[in-house]
Design an enzyme around this catalytic site. Structure first.
Site, PDB file in Angstrom:
ATOM      1  N   ARG A  10       0.834  -1.209   0.000  1.00 25.38           N
ATOM      2  CA  ARG A  10       0.000   0.000   0.000  1.00 25.38           C
ATOM      3  C   ARG A  10       0.872   1.264   0.000  1.00 25.38           C
ATOM      4  NH1 ARG A  10      -0.370   4.644   2.663  1.00 25.38           N
ATOM      5  NH2 ARG A  10       0.091   3.539   4.604  1.00 25.38           N
ATOM      6  N   ASP A  11       1.551   1.526   1.104  1.00 19.90           N
ATOM      7  CA  ASP A  11       2.346   2.757   1.192  1.00 19.90           C
ATOM      8  C   ASP A  11       3.463   2.724   0.150  1.00 19.90           C
ATOM      9  OD1 ASP A  11       3.041   5.217   2.163  1.00 19.90           O
ATOM     10  OD2 ASP A  11       3.627   4.554   4.160  1.00 19.90           O
ATOM     11  N   HIS A 202       5.716   4.402  12.544  1.00 23.22           N
ATOM     12  CA  HIS A 202       5.702   4.264  11.079  1.00 23.22           C
ATOM     13  C   HIS A 202       6.759   5.222  10.530  1.00 23.22           C
ATOM     14  CE1 HIS A 202       3.326   3.918   7.177  1.00 23.22           C
ATOM     15  NE2 HIS A 202       3.943   5.076   6.963  1.00 23.22           N
ATOM     16  N   HIS A 204       9.534   6.643   7.801  1.00 27.38           N
ATOM     17  CA  HIS A 204      10.086   6.735   6.445  1.00 27.38           C
ATOM     18  C   HIS A 204      11.575   7.027   6.603  1.00 27.38           C
ATOM     19  CE1 HIS A 204       6.379   6.718   3.854  1.00 27.38           C
ATOM     20  NE2 HIS A 204       5.848   6.812   5.057  1.00 27.38           N
ATOM     21  N   CYS A 235       4.756   9.126  -0.037  1.00 24.54           N
ATOM     22  CA  CYS A 235       3.367   9.571   0.057  1.00 24.54           C
ATOM     23  C   CYS A 235       3.153  10.604  -1.040  1.00 24.54           C
ATOM     24  CB  CYS A 235       3.068  10.182   1.425  1.00 24.54           C
ATOM     25  SG  CYS A 235       1.392  10.865   1.499  1.00 24.54           S
ATOM     26  N   ASN A 244       9.522   3.938   2.724  1.00 19.91           N
ATOM     27  CA  ASN A 244       9.415   3.579   4.138  1.00 19.91           C
ATOM     28  C   ASN A 244      10.718   2.897   4.548  1.00 19.91           C
ATOM     29  OD1 ASN A 244       6.571   3.319   2.936  1.00 19.91           O
ATOM     30  ND2 ASN A 244       6.212   3.458   5.121  1.00 19.91           N
TER      31      ASN A 244
HETATM   32  P1  HMG Z   1     -13.005  14.291  -2.247  1.00 18.16           P
HETATM   33  O1  HMG Z   1     -12.823  14.561  -3.698  1.00 18.16           O
HETATM   34  O2  HMG Z   1     -12.937  15.436  -1.288  1.00 18.16           O
HETATM   35  O3  HMG Z   1     -14.345  13.440  -1.980  1.00 18.16           O
HETATM   36  O4  HMG Z   1     -11.945  13.205  -1.818  1.00 18.16           O
HETATM   37  P2  HMG Z   1     -15.849  13.855  -1.998  1.00 18.16           P
HETATM   38  O5  HMG Z   1     -16.444  13.272  -0.737  1.00 18.16           O
HETATM   39  O6  HMG Z   1     -16.019  15.319  -2.267  1.00 18.16           O
HETATM   40  O7  HMG Z   1     -16.402  13.033  -3.263  1.00 18.16           O
HETATM   41  C1  HMG Z   1     -16.000  13.352  -4.580  1.00 18.16           C
HETATM   42  C2  HMG Z   1     -16.205  12.124  -5.439  1.00 18.16           C
HETATM   43  O8  HMG Z   1     -15.319  11.087  -4.980  1.00 18.16           O
HETATM   44  C3  HMG Z   1     -17.621  11.525  -5.371  1.00 18.16           C
HETATM   45  O9  HMG Z   1     -17.900  10.977  -6.658  1.00 18.16           O
HETATM   46  C4  HMG Z   1     -17.475  10.383  -4.406  1.00 18.16           C
HETATM   47  O10 HMG Z   1     -18.401   9.320  -4.591  1.00 18.16           O
HETATM   48  C5  HMG Z   1     -16.074   9.901  -4.718  1.00 18.16           C
HETATM   49  P3  HMG Z   1     -18.862  11.745  -7.681  1.00 18.16           P
HETATM   50  O11 HMG Z   1     -20.146  11.908  -6.926  1.00 18.16           O
HETATM   51  O12 HMG Z   1     -18.171  13.052  -7.954  1.00 18.16           O
HETATM   52  O13 HMG Z   1     -18.874  10.811  -8.848  1.00 18.16           O
HETATM   53  N1  HMG Z   1     -15.458   9.231  -3.562  1.00 18.16           N
HETATM   54  C6  HMG Z   1     -14.875   8.019  -3.601  1.00 18.16           C
HETATM   55  N2  HMG Z   1     -14.673   7.138  -4.607  1.00 18.16           N
HETATM   56  C7  HMG Z   1     -14.053   5.980  -4.281  1.00 18.16           C
HETATM   57  N3  HMG Z   1     -13.644   5.671  -3.032  1.00 18.16           N
HETATM   58  C8  HMG Z   1     -13.806   6.535  -2.021  1.00 18.16           C
HETATM   59  C9  HMG Z   1     -14.455   7.764  -2.295  1.00 18.16           C
HETATM   60  N4  HMG Z   1     -14.787   8.815  -1.521  1.00 18.16           N
HETATM   61  C10 HMG Z   1     -15.397   9.701  -2.307  1.00 18.16           C
HETATM   62  N5  HMG Z   1     -13.394   6.223  -0.789  1.00 18.16           N
HETATM   63  C11 HMG Z   1     -11.005  11.518  -0.443  1.00 18.16           C
HETATM   64  C12 HMG Z   1     -11.815  12.794  -0.481  1.00 18.16           C
HETATM   65  C13 HMG Z   1     -10.653  11.240   1.023  1.00 18.16           C
HETATM   66  C14 HMG Z   1     -11.806  10.389  -1.013  1.00 18.16           C
HETATM   67  C15 HMG Z   1      -9.713  11.759  -1.293  1.00 18.16           C
HETATM   68  O14 HMG Z   1      -9.069  12.885  -0.807  1.00 18.16           O
HETATM   69  C16 HMG Z   1      -8.767  10.588  -1.258  1.00 18.16           C
HETATM   70  O15 HMG Z   1      -9.053   9.514  -1.767  1.00 18.16           O
HETATM   71  N6  HMG Z   1      -7.566  10.785  -0.644  1.00 18.16           N
HETATM   72  C17 HMG Z   1      -6.628   9.691  -0.519  1.00 18.16           C
HETATM   73  C18 HMG Z   1      -5.282  10.179  -0.231  1.00 18.16           C
HETATM   74  C19 HMG Z   1      -4.343   9.033   0.003  1.00 18.16           C
HETATM   75  O16 HMG Z   1      -4.637   7.871  -0.251  1.00 18.16           O
HETATM   76  N7  HMG Z   1      -3.135   9.367   0.496  1.00 18.16           N
HETATM   77  C20 HMG Z   1      -2.115   8.403   0.767  1.00 18.16           C
HETATM   78  C21 HMG Z   1      -2.405   7.548   1.949  1.00 18.16           C
HETATM   79  S1  HMG Z   1      -2.030   8.312   3.513  1.00 18.16           S
HETATM   80  C22 HMG Z   1      -0.347   8.015   3.762  1.00 18.16           C
HETATM   81  O17 HMG Z   1       0.321   7.566   2.872  1.00 18.16           O
HETATM   82  C23 HMG Z   1       0.239   8.266   5.114  1.00 18.16           C
HETATM   83  C24 HMG Z   1       0.485   6.986   5.916  1.00 18.16           C
HETATM   84  O18 HMG Z   1       1.326   6.101   5.201  1.00 18.16           O
HETATM   85  C25 HMG Z   1       1.142   7.314   7.247  1.00 18.16           C
HETATM   86  C26 HMG Z   1       2.347   8.266   7.111  1.00 18.16           C
HETATM   87  O19 HMG Z   1       3.311   7.941   6.415  1.00 18.16           O
HETATM   88  O20 HMG Z   1       2.269   9.330   7.728  1.00 18.16           O
HETATM   89  C27 HMG Z   1      -0.824   6.261   6.214  1.00 18.16           C
HETATM   90 MG    MG Z   2       3.583   6.286   5.142  1.00 14.84          MG
END
Ligand code: HMG
Ligand code: MG
Length: 303
Positions: A10-11, A202, A204, A235, A244
């Site tokens: 995933r990450d 966690h 990196h 990320c 990571n």
């Molecule tokens: P948004 O655009 O603000 O969502 O995204 P919305 O609620 O306004 O909806 C817009 C559209 O998205 C709608 O569709 C929803 O149905 C759809 P439309 O009506 O326009 O056709 N939608 C979705 N579709 C599929 N799956 C969903 C979903 N939710 C809404 N779950 C959202 C908000 C949170 C979804 C977006 O910002 C997003 O997906 N962000 C993901 C970011 C991400 O994955 N980042 C990396 C992971 S975090 C990380 O790496 C850190 C970590 O490793 C720890 C560390 O290192 O610190 C964990």
């Molecule tokens: Mg991470």
């Protein structure tokens, strides 16, 4: 015994430019489990436009076997994500927020408070459906946009997630900028309130401090660490976040320090090899490259 949470699929993969197909991901994940990994984050039910590499998460999860003692998990950012998680039958999810506003806004397009409010029903419904839930707090030490992060804020967000019912909170050094004194300062402060078995670290490895940070965490009593096979990772919403901490490097360190991880380093290197072949490049783990060199020199020496 130390618990490792493998976040490579995933990450690790979320930040790769090369698209990795479902079959290759499944082969990678199965190889990780065969190496002894017990907690593997295999995908994310985030918006596919935001993180295209996680688009096929349903297909990956449906193709995975049920294995005794192995937990697959996936990120869930909202109720829509939970709906997708429930539909494909995964039993563990992770919700994720941050300790810095700007990062959270860029990462999930909402404030920290809005994300916590949104997660309350997600965690509640997941627990009611019999799933278990992990929480993540990103940018626990340094934010790429706001700089140093206050430990009091980290505690507030961590406590809010625990109060909702997550069974552990993983503390993310998202851009790999922390040093052991940061771990002592912030994690030490959290541990005045939160039991160590509720926290994971966690790391990196952007600045090469990840292993030193793990040792600082161990000294404080932390026993769960996230890592990514081969050192895959980053990320997409944190400029400068590199891979990571590599699982191979962590397993070597822990084993040498006398801790049991249950992971076979040679088989882990084989799993990383699956991803190196898929990506067409070497992964950065030092242990992985050392094992490669060893096997090359033993091949060269054989008749
Ligand atoms: P948004 O655009 O603000 O969502 O995204 P919305 O609620 O306004 O909806 C817009 C559209 O998205 C709608 O569709 C929803 O149905 C759809 P439309 O009506 O326009 O056709 N939608 C979705 N579709 C599929 N799956 C969903 C979903 N939710 C809404 N779950 C959202 C908000 C949170 C979804 C977006 O910002 C997003 O997906 N962000 C993901 C970011 C991400 O994955 N980042 C990396 C992971 S975090 C990380 O790496 C850190 C970590 O490793 C720890 C560390 O290192 O610190 C964990
Ligand atoms: Mg991470």
């Amino acid at each position: 015994m130390i618990r490792l949470v493998e976040v490579g699929p995933r990450d690790g993969l979320q930040n790769e430019a090369t698209t990795v197909g479902v079959e290759q991901k499944v082969a990678f994940i199965n190889a990780l489990a065969a190496a002894g990994e017990r907690d593997i984050e295999v995908g994310a039910f985030v918006h596919p436009k935001w993180v295209p590499q996680m688009a096929g998460s349903e297909d990956v999860i449906k193709a995975l076997p049920t294995l005794d003692g192995v937990r697959w998990s996936a990120l869930v950012p909202n109720l829509k994500g939970l709906e997708r998680a429930l539909a494909c039958g995964i039993r563990r999810i992770a919700v994720f927020t941050a300790a810095s506003e700007t990062f959270n806004q860029k990462n999930i397009n909402m404030s920290i408070q809005a994300s916590l409010d949104g997660y309350r029903p997600v965690v509640h419904q997941a627990l009611q459906a019999g799933l278990s839930v992990r929480g993540y707090v990103s940018t626990v030490f340094v934010c790429p946009y706001e700089g140093d992060v206050k430990k009091e804020r980290v505690l507030e967000v961590t406590q809010a997630l625990l109060d909702m019912g997550v069974d552990e909170v993983s503390l993310g050094d998202t851009i790999g900028a922390a040093a052991p004194n940061d771990i002592e300062n912030t994690v030490g402060y959290l541990l005045e309130t939160v039991p160590p078995q509720r926290l994971a670290l966690h790391c990196h490895d952007t600045y090469g401090t990840a292993l030193a940070n793990v040792v600082a965490g161990l000294n404080l009593g932390i026993r769960t660490f996230d890592a990514s096979a081969g050192g895959l990772g980053g990320c997409p919403y944190a400029p400068g976040a590199s891979g990571n901490l590599a699982t191979e490097d962590l397993v070597y360190l822990l084993t040498r320090m006398g801790f049991d991880t249950g992971i076979d380093l040679d088989r882990l290197a084989q799993a990383s090899g699956v991803m190196e072949a898929a990506l067409g490049r070497q992964l950065p783990s030092r242990q992985l490259q050392r094992l490669r060199q060893l096997s090359r020199s033993s091949c060269a020496g054989s008749p």
